[in-house]
Design an enzyme around this catalytic site. Structure first.
Site, PDB file in Angstrom:
ATOM      1  CG  HIS A 146      -1.746   1.189   1.396  1.00  0.00           C
ATOM      2  ND1 HIS A 146      -3.072   1.266   1.016  1.00  0.00           N
ATOM      3  CD2 HIS A 146      -1.455   2.421   1.917  1.00  0.00           C
ATOM      4  CE1 HIS A 146      -3.547   2.462   1.287  1.00  0.00           C
ATOM      5  NE2 HIS A 146      -2.582   3.183   1.849  1.00  0.00           N
ATOM      6  CD  GLU A 147       1.690   3.796   3.652  1.00  0.00           C
ATOM      7  OE1 GLU A 147       2.153   4.836   3.118  1.00  0.00           O
ATOM      8  OE2 GLU A 147       0.583   3.755   4.210  1.00  0.00           O
TER       9      GLU A 147
END
Length: 511
Positions: A146-147
Site C-alpha cells: 500500500h505504502e
C-alpha cells in the site's frame, strides 16, 4: 489460549522488551554503542511501538516510477478509488444499520454472521491464536505494498520521498511513507489524486491476485498434491483437542463422514459440523430384551460385546452407570410405555445399530413381525454435546472414531485440507497454509482498501476527497463554502467509522 491469557502474554512481552531496552541503554559498558546502533539505523522505540525508517528504498521507488506505462496505471487507480469511496460509505452505512439492529437490547434472536461487512478483529476473542501468524504477515504485506504504491506514484509525479518505514504497534504491524509536503501542495489536483489513490489501488490489485491464486490453487498443486474430492485430510490438531491422542484422530486421516453426513470437501466439512450441532441427538434401535442383557448394573456386566476399535474419548460418568462402569459404556435414556428409563450400555455397540429419534422410528417394519424395539438416546447432561461417530480412512483400513462433546470443537481444534501429497516428504499442511494465507491476504488487503478510502480524518480518504473536490469544484472568490463542504463530509466519515468500530466492540462483547 484464553483471551485473558493472550493479553497477559502480550503485556508481559512488551514489559520485558522495554526493561531490556532500558537496561541496554543505561549500561555503562555497551550502552553508548547500543544507542549509536539504534540511532544510526533509524530505529525508534516508544511504549508498545517499535518503528524503523530508511531512505535506502528511495532509488527503487524512483526507478519503478520512471516507467512510462504507469501513468495509465495510476489513472485507473483514481477511477477505481472514486467508485470505492462511494461503495465503502454505502457498505459501512449498511454495516452500521445491521450492527445497531442486531444488538441484544433490540432483539433476542442472534443474526447470522454474514450480515456484518466490517468486523473488529481481536486475537484470542474472535480470531484463533493459531491464526495470528497469518494475520500479521497478511497485514504487513498489504501495508508495505500500500505504502509502496504511494511512494512510486509520488516519484512519478515529481514529489520527493523522504523515506519509508515499518512499525509494530502492540501485535499489529504496519508501514508508512514520508512525502515532501511542499512538493505535494504545489502539485495539481490530478497528480495529488494519483498519489493518494495509489495505495488503495494496489490493495485492490492484491485482492484480485489473491482471489486468482485461490481459484487456481488446485491446478498449481496438481503435480505435487492429489485431490481425491472424497473426504478431507487432517493436517493439524491442537493439543487441547478432545480427539487428540492415539485413540482419536491422527495426522493424515481422511474423514469421510460425521455421523450420517458425508464429507466430500472443506465446505461440506463445516456443513456437516453445523448440521450435527443443530440437529437433536440421534439414538439407536434395540430390543427390550437386549437392553436388559447389556445393561451394566451394580458393578456387574451381564454381557459385553468385544470392542473392535477404541473410542476417541472416555464417556462421562452418569448416575445410571455409576463409578465402577467401564469407560466404553454410556448412559442412555429411553421411553417404555409412559415411563422414562435409563440404562448403561456399550456406546460403540449402540452406534452400529439403526438410528432413531423415537420408538416409532424403530417399529415401522418390525411391528408386523411381532417384535418391539425401543429407541435409546445418549443422555449427555446438556443440550449442546453430541455423541458422534466419525468415519475415517487410515491407511488401507476404515475406522470409526467416537466423539463426545460439542461438534463446533471439531472446527476449532482441527485443521483439514482436501489435498494429499503425491511425494512422501512434501509437507502435509502446505496447501492448507497457502490457502489460509491467501484468504487472510484477500480479507486484510480488502479491509485496508475499504477503510482507507472512506473520507475520514487521518486516512487516505481525507486527502483523496480534498484533491477530488479541488479537481471538480473551483469556487470564485470566497472558498468558505468549499471548506464547509469538506469539513462536513470528513466529519461525517469519521463519525461513520468510529460508530462502526464502537458497535463492533459492543456486539463482540455481548456474545
Amino acid at each position: 489460549m484464553l483471551p485473558t491469557t493472550f493479553v497477559a502474554v502480550v503485556l508481559a512481552g512488551w514489559a520485558c522488551f522495554h526493561l531490556m531496552h532500558n537496561f541496554a541503554l543505561t549500561n555503562s559498558w555497551f550502552g553508548p554503542a547500543f544507542g549509536q546502533v539504534i540511532q544510526r539505523n533509524n530505529i525508534f522505540i516508544s511504549p508498545f511501538k517499535v518503528s524503523w525508517f530508511t531512505q535506502r528504498w528511495n532509488r527503487y521507488f524512483a526507478r519503478i516510477g520512471r516507467c512510462w506505462k504507469l501513468n495509465s496505471w495510476f489513472d485507473a487507480g483514481v477511477l477505481m478509488s472514486i467508485v470505492a469511496m462511494v461503495s465503502s460509505v454505502a457498505l459501512l452505512c449498511h454495516n452500521l444499520f445491521s450492527s445497531f439492529r442486531d444488538l441484544p437490547f433490540f432483539t433476542k434472536r442472534p443474526s447470522p454472521e454474514t450480515t456484518q461487512v466490517l468486523t473488529v478483529i481481536v486475537p484470542g476473542i474472535n480470531l484463533p491464536i493459531s491464526d495470528i501468524g497469518y494475520l500479521v504477515v497478511a497485514v504487513m504485506v498489504s501495508g508495505i505494498l500500500h505504502e509502496a504504491g504511494h511512494a512510486v506514484a509520488a516519484t512519478r509525479e515529481g514529489v520527493h520521498v523522504n523515506g519509508f518505514g515499518v512499525f509494530l504497534f502492540i501485535v499489529y504491524p504496519g508501514a508508512y511513507v514520508d512525502l515532501n509536503t511542499d512538493d505535494i501542495s504545489r502539485a495539481s489536483p490530478q497528480k495529488q489524486l494519483r498519489i493518494y489513490c495509489a495505495g488503495v489501488w494496489h490493495n485492490f490489485i492484491i485482492c484480485l491476485l489473491a482471489c486468482a491464486i485461490i481459484l487456481s490453487l488446485p491446478y498449481m498443486l496438481l503435480p505435487f498434491y492429489a485431490n481425491y474430492r472424497n473426504g478431507v485430510v487432517v493436517t493439524y490438531q491442537n493439543e487441547n483437542s478432545p480427539l487428540y491422542g492415539s485413540k482419536g484422530l491422527h495426522l493424515g486421516d481422511r474423514i469421510v463422514k460425521i455421523g450420517h453426513c458425508d464429507v466430500t470437501s472443506i465446505p461440506s466439512w463445516f456443513q456437516c459440523i453445523n448440521q450435527t450441532q443443530n440437529l437433536p441427538q440421534s439414538g439407536s434401535c434395540i430390543e427390550e430384551e437386549s437392553i436388559r442383557n447389556l445393561n451394566f448394573f451394580n458393578g456387574t456386566l451381564a454381557k459385553l460385546h468385544s470392542l473392535q476399535e477404541n473410542s476417541a474419548a472416555s464417556p462421562p460418568l452418569h448416575d445410571c452407570c455409576g463409578e465402577n462402569s467401564p469407560p466404553t459404556h454410556l448412559c442412555y435414556r429411553y421411553i417404555n410405555g409412559d415411563q422414562e428409563n435409563f440404562a448403561c450400555l456399550p456406546g460403540r455397540d449402540m452406534m452400529l445399530r439403526v438410528d432413531c429419534h423415537s420408538n416409532h422410528d424403530c417399529n415401522g417394519i418390525k411391528a408386523a413381525r411381532g417384535r418391539r424395539d425401543l429407541c435409546v438416546v445418549p443422555h449427555l447432561g446438556d443440550q449442546v454435546s453430541r455423541f458422534i461417530r466419525i468415519v475415517v480412512h487410515r491407511g488401507p483400513g476404515r475406522h470409526h472414531v467416537l466423539y463426545i462433546g460439542q461438534p463446533n470443537d471439531l472446527a476449532r481444534f482441527i485443521t483439514v485440507s482436501e489435498y494429499v501429497p503425491r511425494i512422501r516428504h512434501l509437507p502435509l499442511r502446505l496447501p492448507a497454509i497457502l490457502l489460509r494465507f491467501m484468504q487472510y491476504l484477500f480479507s486484510m488487503s480488502g479491509a485496508l482498501a475499504l477503510i482507507n478510502i472512506v473520507p475520514c480524518y487521518a486516512l487516505d480518504g481525507q486527502w483523496a476527497f480534498m484533491a477530488f473536490l479541488d479537481y471538480i469544484y473551483t469556487p470564485r472568490g470566497n472558498t468558505h463554502r468549499k471548506e464547509k463542504i469538506c469539513n462536513v463530509v470528513l466529519t461525517s466519515g469519521t463519525i461513520l467509522i468510529a460508530a462502526n468500530v464502537l458497535l463492533g466492540f459492543i456486539r463482540m462483547a455481548s456474545r
